[in-house]
Design an enzyme around this catalytic site. Sequence first.
Site, PDB file in Angstrom:
ATOM      1  CD  GLU A  74      -2.971   0.737  -0.122  1.00 22.29           C
ATOM      2  OE1 GLU A  74      -3.146   1.606  -0.879  1.00 22.29           O
ATOM      3  OE2 GLU A  74      -3.701  -0.216   0.090  1.00 22.29           O
ATOM      4  CD  GLU A  81      -2.539   5.877  -6.028  1.00 24.49           C
ATOM      5  OE1 GLU A  81      -2.876   6.532  -4.815  1.00 24.49           O
ATOM      6  OE2 GLU A  81      -3.496   4.880  -6.266  1.00 24.49           O
TER       7      GLU A  81
END
Length: 130
Positions: A74, A81
């Site tokens: 994660e 991102e």
Amino acid sequence: MNSGSQDKKVRKHNVLKSFVFAFSGIRMALLNERNLQIHLAVSLAVMFSGIYFGITRLEWMIILLAIGGMFSLELLNTAIERAVDLATEDYHPLAKQAKDIAAGAVLVFAIISVIIGGVIFLPKILIFLQ
């Protein structure tokens, strides 16, 4: 022409400072990323369940590897991102693919983690319910 020693980058901080940077990144992600907050809540519930059901040492190792792997993926997904967003504000198919593939990696590991949790906890839950 530069000599070999001039080509090498000199570290501007020590190892302790590297840990500070890493913890800062984790803190920032925990404060700002909803999915990471969900993973934290589920991880705490799983750990409390492990204590309650008295899972074995091997089961703890597997659970902790799943939790650590989930958090690591994660965090990497978040970093990808951010890097993609920094590289371009415009829509680009490769930017979308990079983000989607990183999210896919997280999803695959999340599914495997749920299966691992089921294999470890489902028999204990069924015994508890009898």
